[in-house]
Design a protein around this motif. Structure first.
Motif, mmCIF file in Angstrom:
data_model
loop_
_atom_site.group_PDB
_atom_site.id
_atom_site.type_symbol
_atom_site.label_atom_id
_atom_site.label_comp_id
_atom_site.label_asym_id
_atom_site.label_seq_id
_atom_site.Cartn_x
_atom_site.Cartn_y
_atom_site.Cartn_z
ATOM 1 N N MET A 1 9.356 6.174 14.150
ATOM 2 C CA MET A 1 9.964 5.497 12.992
ATOM 3 C C MET A 1 9.009 5.594 11.802
ATOM 4 O O MET A 1 7.786 5.466 11.955
ATOM 5 N N ALA A 2 9.543 5.823 10.618
ATOM 6 C CA ALA A 2 8.728 6.046 9.435
ATOM 7 C C ALA A 2 7.935 4.790 9.052
ATOM 8 O O ALA A 2 8.391 3.659 9.233
ATOM 9 N N ASP A 3 6.769 5.019 8.503
ATOM 10 C CA ASP A 3 5.867 3.929 8.167
ATOM 11 C C ASP A 3 6.052 3.453 6.729
ATOM 12 O O ASP A 3 6.768 4.054 5.931
ATOM 13 N N VAL A 4 5.334 2.365 6.413
ATOM 14 C CA VAL A 4 5.180 1.893 5.043
ATOM 15 C C VAL A 4 3.802 2.344 4.571
ATOM 16 O O VAL A 4 2.811 2.164 5.281
ATOM 17 N N TRP A 5 3.732 2.928 3.384
ATOM 18 C CA TRP A 5 2.465 3.402 2.828
ATOM 19 C C TRP A 5 2.115 2.643 1.547
ATOM 20 O O TRP A 5 2.997 2.268 0.768
ATOM 21 N N THR A 6 0.814 2.452 1.343
ATOM 22 C CA THR A 6 0.317 1.935 0.068
ATOM 23 C C THR A 6 -0.691 2.936 -0.487
ATOM 24 O O THR A 6 -1.389 3.618 0.278
ATOM 25 N N LEU A 7 -0.772 3.036 -1.800
ATOM 26 C CA LEU A 7 -1.759 3.894 -2.452
ATOM 27 C C LEU A 7 -2.935 3.030 -2.880
ATOM 28 O O LEU A 7 -2.808 2.169 -3.759
ATOM 29 N N SER A 8 -4.075 3.238 -2.242
ATOM 30 C CA SER A 8 -5.277 2.490 -2.591
ATOM 31 C C SER A 8 -6.010 3.186 -3.730
ATOM 32 O O SER A 8 -5.942 4.408 -3.873
ATOM 33 N N GLU A 9 -6.710 2.400 -4.535
ATOM 34 C CA GLU A 9 -7.469 2.957 -5.655
ATOM 35 C C GLU A 9 -8.956 2.698 -5.433
ATOM 36 O O GLU A 9 -9.375 1.566 -5.191
ATOM 37 N N TYR A 10 -9.727 3.779 -5.511
ATOM 38 C CA TYR A 10 -11.164 3.712 -5.252
ATOM 39 C C TYR A 10 -11.925 4.234 -6.465
ATOM 40 O O TYR A 10 -11.518 5.218 -7.085
ATOM 41 N N SER A 11 -13.016 3.566 -6.814
ATOM 42 C CA SER A 11 -13.867 4.019 -7.909
ATOM 43 C C SER A 11 -15.313 3.988 -7.441
ATOM 44 O O SER A 11 -15.613 3.593 -6.302
ATOM 45 N N GLU A 12 -16.211 4.360 -8.328
ATOM 46 C CA GLU A 12 -17.633 4.352 -7.976
ATOM 47 C C GLU A 12 -18.129 2.944 -7.657
ATOM 48 O O GLU A 12 -19.184 2.772 -7.032
ATOM 49 N N HIS A 13 -17.374 1.943 -8.078
ATOM 50 C CA HIS A 13 -17.744 0.556 -7.803
ATOM 51 C C HIS A 13 -17.158 0.051 -6.477
ATOM 52 O O HIS A 13 -17.387 -1.086 -6.080
ATOM 53 N N GLY A 14 -16.386 0.892 -5.811
ATOM 54 C CA GLY A 14 -15.806 0.508 -4.528
ATOM 55 C C GLY A 14 -14.298 0.411 -4.592
ATOM 56 O O GLY A 14 -13.653 0.850 -5.556
ATOM 57 N N MET A 15 -13.712 -0.173 -3.548
ATOM 58 C CA MET A 15 -12.259 -0.319 -3.479
ATOM 59 C C MET A 15 -11.803 -1.382 -4.475
ATOM 60 O O MET A 15 -12.362 -2.479 -4.530
ATOM 61 N N LYS A 16 -10.804 -1.063 -5.256
ATOM 62 C CA LYS A 16 -10.322 -2.007 -6.260
ATOM 63 C C LYS A 16 -9.524 -3.123 -5.595
ATOM 64 O O LYS A 16 -8.829 -2.904 -4.601
#
Length: 331
Positions: free
Chosen positions: A1-16
């Motif tokens: 069964m298909a999943d739910v996805w989220t788009l994470s945002e990462y920068s030089e300061h770490g995970m937003k």
């Protein structure tokens, strides 16, 4: 069964922080559908601790694309990773934050995978019986809330207004899978090169990120009086917000507008001065940790949401607050 996805945002300061907020949204959707929750992270030099934090905040799987060509966000390069990944794994739902990255990337990807997209949502839910994603967002200038469905195409895609929900609690006992995607020459976009990044001169910090926000409304009566709000914000080390009425009257610029038709904020302290509390404004501040309302009308809607209410003449109350703040600074 298909999943739910989220788009994470990462920068030089770490995970937003917005990446963790999305996991709270995604976890609720995945649980409703009875499927797994995956987070997708694109960037360069991504710290393994940051990836583990995504699992601790709700992700079951983390897909990671780490390559020098992804160090700075460019829409085409990010899409060159994301589109093949979506076509391979076929998620049922994919959500991203309505940030500069999400607003730019998600429409481009939606066209590539022939999917629908609802932008700037404030609420998400799963429709019983169909599995359709119910995507709710303000419409007609924030005067109504529209709920949109994409029944015929997958993935169902949406961007979510930052600060519209709280981050889920960290659970250090959670276990998940981190999948590193092998780099590919096809990721690099030869047409665009990032030469550098710089801040706009004179631009204030975003009210969405501020720990303290002081907002003014039409109760201030005229633009000259709006300086009372600006002075209090400065004294508290915060940022200036405004109701839609104040922005429409030209007392503050649109980037300062708080509410469904403006910015959603979640500061430690929110001070509302001369704001009656239209439903659109209240929806934009509901995740603030402490709300202080100053209003002459004891029946103003905002008083029902406020943690502390000062009912009286704001032109008397604000100078008194300033006086006491000055006394404390000198003590």
């Amino acid at each position: 069964m298909a999943d739910v996805w989220t788009l994470s945002e990462y920068s030089e300061h770490g995970m937003k922080d917005v990446s963790l907020e999305l996991l709270g949204r995604g976890r609720a959707l995945a649980d409703s559908l009875g499927v797994s929750l995956a987070a997708v992270v694109l960037g360069h030099g991504i710290d393994e601790t940051a990836l583990q934090s995504l699992i601790e905040h709700g992700a079951d799987v983390v897909y990671v694309a780490d390559d020098p060509c992804l160090a700075d966000f460019t829409c085409e390069s990010y899409a060159n990773v994301l589109v093949p990944l979506i076509k391979e794994h076929k998620p049922q739902v994919m959500i991203a934050a309505a940030t500069t990255t999400g607003r730019t990337l998600m429409p481009y990807v939606a066209v590539q995978v022939h999917a629908g997209l609802t932008a700037d949502c404030t609420e998400l839910a799963i429709e019983p019986g169909t599995g359709n994603l119910l995507q709710t967002r303000p419409a007609i200038g924030g005067n109504i809330m529209a709920t949109i469905k994409s029944p015929d195409h997958r993935p169902q895609m949406a961007t979510i207004r930052p600060r519209s929900t709280k981050k889920p609690m960290r659970d250090g006992s959670r276990v998940g899978t981190i999948v590193h995607i092998p780099p590919s020459p096809s990721w690099k976009n030869a047409c665009v090169e990032v030469l550098g990044l710089r801040s706009l001169e004179g631009q204030n910090a975003s009210i969405e990120e501020a720990e303290i926000v002081v907002s003014g409304g039409k109760g201030l009566k005229k633009r000259d009086n709006f300086t009372l709000v600006e002075d209090l914000a400065k004294a508290l080390g915060g940022e200036v917000g405004a109701s839609r009425d104040a922005v429409d009257r030209g007392w503050a610029a649109y980037p300062h507008q708080v509410g469904l038709s403006g910015k959603t904020v979640s500061p430690r302290l929110y001070v509302a001065v001369g704001i009656s509390g239209a439903i659109q404004h209240l929806a934009g501040i509901k995740t603030a940790k402490c709300i202080v309302a100053i209003n002459h009308d004891e029946h103003a809607n905002i008083l029902d949401l406020a943690d502390f209410a000062l009912v009286g003449d704001l032109f008397t109350i604000l100078p008194e607050i300033q006086k006491r703040l000055e006394t404390r600074r000198q003590a």
